[in-house]
Motif scaffolding. Structure first.
Motif, PDB file in Angstrom:
ATOM      1  N   ASN A 266      34.243  10.585 -50.680  1.00 56.45           N
ATOM      2  CA  ASN A 266      33.669  11.582 -51.585  1.00 56.45           C
ATOM      3  C   ASN A 266      34.566  11.882 -52.792  1.00 56.45           C
ATOM      4  O   ASN A 266      34.174  12.609 -53.696  1.00 56.45           O
ATOM      5  N   LYS A 267      35.768  11.313 -52.799  1.00 57.30           N
ATOM      6  CA  LYS A 267      36.679  11.510 -53.929  1.00 57.30           C
ATOM      7  C   LYS A 267      37.017  10.195 -54.628  1.00 57.30           C
ATOM      8  O   LYS A 267      37.828  10.172 -55.546  1.00 57.30           O
ATOM      9  N   LEU A 268      36.388   9.134 -54.180  1.00 58.89           N
ATOM     10  CA  LEU A 268      36.707   7.807 -54.694  1.00 58.89           C
ATOM     11  C   LEU A 268      36.374   7.662 -56.171  1.00 58.89           C
ATOM     12  O   LEU A 268      37.199   7.175 -56.962  1.00 58.89           O
ATOM     13  N   LEU A 269      35.197   8.092 -56.576  1.00 57.89           N
ATOM     14  CA  LEU A 269      34.788   7.956 -57.975  1.00 57.89           C
ATOM     15  C   LEU A 269      35.720   8.743 -58.892  1.00 57.89           C
ATOM     16  O   LEU A 269      36.103   8.259 -59.963  1.00 57.89           O
ATOM     17  N   GLN A 270      36.100   9.946 -58.475  1.00 58.52           N
ATOM     18  CA  GLN A 270      37.002  10.761 -59.294  1.00 58.52           C
ATOM     19  C   GLN A 270      38.365  10.090 -59.430  1.00 58.52           C
ATOM     20  O   GLN A 270      38.982  10.119 -60.501  1.00 58.52           O
ATOM     21  N   SER A 271      38.846   9.478 -58.361  1.00 57.16           N
ATOM     22  CA  SER A 271      40.129   8.775 -58.408  1.00 57.16           C
ATOM     23  C   SER A 271      40.085   7.617 -59.397  1.00 57.16           C
ATOM     24  O   SER A 271      41.049   7.364 -60.124  1.00 57.16           O
ATOM     25  N   MET A 272      38.938   6.922 -59.455  1.00 56.69           N
ATOM     26  CA  MET A 272      38.785   5.813 -60.399  1.00 56.69           C
ATOM     27  C   MET A 272      38.851   6.297 -61.842  1.00 56.69           C
ATOM     28  O   MET A 272      39.305   5.567 -62.730  1.00 56.69           O
ATOM     29  N   LYS A 273      38.420   7.530 -62.059  1.00 57.06           N
ATOM     30  CA  LYS A 273      38.406   8.087 -63.417  1.00 57.06           C
ATOM     31  C   LYS A 273      39.760   8.665 -63.827  1.00 57.06           C
ATOM     32  O   LYS A 273      40.000   8.944 -65.004  1.00 57.06           O
TER      33      LYS A 273
ATOM     34  N   MET B 180      25.000  -3.468 -53.990  1.00 55.47           N
ATOM     35  CA  MET B 180      24.066  -2.348 -53.930  1.00 55.47           C
ATOM     36  C   MET B 180      24.808  -1.014 -53.947  1.00 55.47           C
ATOM     37  O   MET B 180      24.445  -0.083 -54.665  1.00 55.47           O
ATOM     38  N   TYR B 181      25.902  -0.913 -53.166  1.00 58.86           N
ATOM     39  CA  TYR B 181      26.654   0.336 -53.105  1.00 58.86           C
ATOM     40  C   TYR B 181      27.469   0.556 -54.380  1.00 58.86           C
ATOM     41  O   TYR B 181      27.650   1.691 -54.815  1.00 58.86           O
ATOM     42  N   ALA B 182      27.958  -0.506 -54.964  1.00 56.60           N
ATOM     43  CA  ALA B 182      28.712  -0.379 -56.215  1.00 56.60           C
ATOM     44  C   ALA B 182      27.827   0.189 -57.312  1.00 56.60           C
ATOM     45  O   ALA B 182      28.269   1.017 -58.127  1.00 56.60           O
ATOM     46  N   TYR B 183      26.570  -0.255 -57.304  1.00 54.40           N
ATOM     47  CA  TYR B 183      25.634   0.223 -58.321  1.00 54.40           C
ATOM     48  C   TYR B 183      25.142   1.636 -57.995  1.00 54.40           C
ATOM     49  O   TYR B 183      25.155   2.524 -58.854  1.00 54.40           O
ATOM     50  N   ALA B 184      24.751   1.854 -56.741  1.00 54.58           N
ATOM     51  CA  ALA B 184      24.216   3.155 -56.349  1.00 54.58           C
ATOM     52  C   ALA B 184      25.253   4.261 -56.501  1.00 54.58           C
ATOM     53  O   ALA B 184      24.921   5.387 -56.899  1.00 54.58           O
ATOM     54  N   GLY B 185      26.503   3.939 -56.212  1.00 59.88           N
ATOM     55  CA  GLY B 185      27.564   4.933 -56.319  1.00 59.88           C
ATOM     56  C   GLY B 185      28.157   5.061 -57.711  1.00 59.88           C
ATOM     57  O   GLY B 185      29.058   5.873 -57.932  1.00 59.88           O
ATOM     58  N   GLN B 186      27.660   4.242 -58.643  1.00 58.04           N
ATOM     59  CA  GLN B 186      28.126   4.255 -60.042  1.00 58.04           C
ATOM     60  C   GLN B 186      29.595   3.825 -60.184  1.00 58.04           C
ATOM     61  O   GLN B 186      30.227   4.067 -61.209  1.00 58.04           O
ATOM     62  N   TYR B 187      30.138   3.182 -59.162  1.00 63.08           N
ATOM     63  CA  TYR B 187      31.527   2.735 -59.214  1.00 63.08           C
ATOM     64  C   TYR B 187      31.734   1.653 -60.268  1.00 63.08           C
ATOM     65  O   TYR B 187      32.813   1.525 -60.852  1.00 63.08           O
ATOM     66  N   TYR B 188      30.706   0.860 -60.495  1.00 62.78           N
ATOM     67  CA  TYR B 188      30.811  -0.257 -61.431  1.00 62.78           C
ATOM     68  C   TYR B 188      31.131   0.225 -62.854  1.00 62.78           C
ATOM     69  O   TYR B 188      31.688  -0.525 -63.661  1.00 62.78           O
ATOM     70  N   LYS B 189      30.801   1.479 -63.158  1.00 63.17           N
ATOM     71  CA  LYS B 189      31.062   2.008 -64.500  1.00 63.17           C
ATOM     72  C   LYS B 189      32.551   2.231 -64.732  1.00 63.17           C
ATOM     73  O   LYS B 189      33.026   2.201 -65.875  1.00 63.17           O
ATOM     74  N   GLU B 190      33.295   2.475 -63.669  1.00 61.58           N
ATOM     75  CA  GLU B 190      34.737   2.711 -63.786  1.00 61.58           C
ATOM     76  C   GLU B 190      35.556   1.455 -63.499  1.00 61.58           C
ATOM     77  O   GLU B 190      36.715   1.360 -63.876  1.00 61.58           O
ATOM     78  N   LEU B 191      34.940   0.482 -62.817  1.00 62.36           N
ATOM     79  CA  LEU B 191      35.616  -0.783 -62.475  1.00 62.36           C
ATOM     80  C   LEU B 191      34.775  -1.907 -63.062  1.00 62.36           C
ATOM     81  O   LEU B 191      33.935  -2.482 -62.388  1.00 62.36           O
ATOM     82  N   PRO B 192      34.993  -2.233 -64.324  1.00 60.13           N
ATOM     83  CA  PRO B 192      34.067  -3.102 -65.061  1.00 60.13           C
ATOM     84  C   PRO B 192      34.181  -4.600 -64.820  1.00 60.13           C
ATOM     85  O   PRO B 192      33.429  -5.373 -65.412  1.00 60.13           O
ATOM     86  N   TYR B 193      35.124  -5.022 -63.980  1.00 57.51           N
ATOM     87  CA  TYR B 193      35.275  -6.467 -63.723  1.00 57.51           C
ATOM     88  C   TYR B 193      34.895  -6.769 -62.272  1.00 57.51           C
ATOM     89  O   TYR B 193      35.339  -6.095 -61.340  1.00 57.51           O
ATOM     90  N   ILE B 194      34.062  -7.780 -62.108  1.00 58.16           N
ATOM     91  CA  ILE B 194      33.627  -8.185 -60.766  1.00 58.16           C
ATOM     92  C   ILE B 194      34.113  -9.608 -60.504  1.00 58.16           C
ATOM     93  O   ILE B 194      33.762 -10.534 -61.248  1.00 58.16           O
ATOM     94  N   LEU B 195      34.932  -9.770 -59.478  1.00 62.04           N
ATOM     95  CA  LEU B 195      35.356 -11.109 -59.089  1.00 62.04           C
ATOM     96  C   LEU B 195      34.167 -11.784 -58.435  1.00 62.04           C
ATOM     97  O   LEU B 195      33.722 -11.383 -57.350  1.00 62.04           O
ATOM     98  N   ASN B 196      33.631 -12.807 -59.089  1.00 64.27           N
ATOM     99  CA  ASN B 196      32.398 -13.441 -58.639  1.00 64.27           C
ATOM    100  C   ASN B 196      32.667 -14.405 -57.474  1.00 64.27           C
ATOM    101  O   ASN B 196      32.373 -15.597 -57.534  1.00 64.27           O
ATOM    102  N   VAL B 197      33.238 -13.839 -56.413  1.00 63.23           N
ATOM    103  CA  VAL B 197      33.539 -14.592 -55.196  1.00 63.23           C
ATOM    104  C   VAL B 197      33.166 -13.714 -54.006  1.00 63.23           C
ATOM    105  O   VAL B 197      33.780 -12.669 -53.792  1.00 63.23           O
ATOM    106  N   PRO B 198      32.144 -14.078 -53.235  1.00 59.84           N
ATOM    107  CA  PRO B 198      31.802 -13.289 -52.044  1.00 59.84           C
ATOM    108  C   PRO B 198      32.980 -13.293 -51.074  1.00 59.84           C
ATOM    109  O   PRO B 198      33.371 -14.341 -50.570  1.00 59.84           O
ATOM    110  N   LEU B 199      33.554 -12.127 -50.855  1.00 66.54           N
ATOM    111  CA  LEU B 199      34.773 -12.031 -50.054  1.00 66.54           C
ATOM    112  C   LEU B 199      34.504 -12.170 -48.562  1.00 66.54           C
ATOM    113  O   LEU B 199      35.122 -12.969 -47.867  1.00 66.54           O
TER     114      LEU B 199
END
Length: 342
Positions: free
Chosen positions: A199-206, A219-238
């Protein structure tokens, strides 16, 4: 005497009929978000089980978050007092819940980075080692009914990543899912981690000096809006996020063998359908993240091979912490090497 015997026989007959037709309400905890593909497929499965049992089974899916998350659900899988029925009959868990219920499954080993390359390998390993996972769950009183892949985890970061060192030079959050020991596992492999509640993850990113990266399904990265603070996606399924469907063993055994076989078959059909839906969902949400300003970092072949080799060495270091089982990991690798012809 004959009249009494006749009345007793009739009573037993009707008692058996009423018992056979009595409805079984299965309370199943799930972490599936409401109205998600996962939620929709669960409801389809519920309808199918009702059909198979002629209306005898009614499944009620309950939100695991309202029960304190997966670890909270585990406590409700057990009866308050001996001889009593547990508050809920089963659950759809990620590896967090399965591990909390039965650590002996060593289920977290399936989360090792770069362990799997595709769905075929997941199915192979799951079927190969299902007996030992099922045995550990059975000892806790539960039956493993099936698995669902809800997505593949990707790294989202503040700075571009082309090498494993690029990842290790950014502060990662890996414990927001409620498992602080996961941070220690990553630290053992040389990663910088910071424990931040979800519940504090997004604020920490900011916040300057806060979280610079984490991994999750798109899906969770988009729904949680995390992608807006972490703009690079390593295109490798981990690694795949695997969910397991478990049911109380006594409840499961109350159904006929024919019913159980049909119910298992319906779960397998659901699994197959879900795999295709999951692939589409991963791509859809990755595309949405890119449309929202993210950059997909696609590695060259040499970069990919180097990353794969480096993360596999890290996985070996992670097994030393005990969270990933060293023998289980080695056994899995042997099966995969044979499958790949290596």
């Amino acid at each position: 005497m004959k009249i009494k015997q006749t009345l007793l026989a009739v009573t037993l007959l009707f008692g058996t009929i009423f018992s056979a037709n009595a409805q079984t309400n299965l309370k199943i905890a799930t972490i599936a978000p409401s109205r998600s593909i996962w939620d929709i497929e669960s409801k389809k499965l519920s309808q199918e089980w009702s059909r198979i049992t002629n209306g005898q089974v009614k499944m009620q899916f309950m939100n695991a978050t309202a029960m304190g998350g997966e670890t909270g659900v585990v406590s409700k899988l057990n009866a308050v007092r001996p001889g009593q029925k547990a508050p809920i009959d089963g659950a759809v868990f990620t590896n967090i819940g399965i591990s909390a219920l039965a650590p002996e499954t060593n289920i977290f080993t399936l989360c090792a980075p770069f362990l799997f390359r595709d769905q075929e390998e997941i199915d192979l390993i799951y079927e190969t080692f299902k007996p030992q996972i099922s045995k550990a769950l059975s000892e806790k009183g539960y039956v493993l009914i099936g698995k669902f892949i809800v997505g593949w985890a990707y790294f989202y970061t503040k700075k571009p990543v082309h090498t494993n060192d690029d990842l290790k030079n950014q502060k990662l959050s890996v414990s927001g899912m409620g498992l602080s020991t996961l941070s220690d596992t990553f630290k053992a492999a040389g990663f910088k981690t910071e424990d931040v509640p979800s519940n504090k993850l997004l604020q920490s990113m900011k916040t300057p000096g806060g979280v610079e990266g984490f991994y999750t399904i798109p899906m969770y990265a988009y729904a949680g809006q995390y992608y807006k603070e972490l703009p690079y996606i390593l295109n490798v399924p981990l690694c795949p996020i695997i969910c397991s469907f478990i049911i109380n063993e006594k409840t499961w055994n109350s159904f006929t063998e024919d019913q159980r076989n049909q119910m298992i078959e319906s779960v397998q059909k659901c699994e197959t359908a879900f795999v295709e839906e999951q692939k589409n969902a991963d791509k859809e949400y990755l595309d949405l993240c890119v449309e929202g300003g993210c950059t997909l970092i696609t590695l060259t072949l040499d970069e990919y091979k180097a990353m794969e080799e480096s993360l596999r060495k890290d996985a070996q270091a992670m097994t030393k912490t005990g969270m990933l089982d060293e023998k289980f990991y080695s056994d899995i690798q042997e099966v995969l090497k044979k499958h790949r012809g290596e």
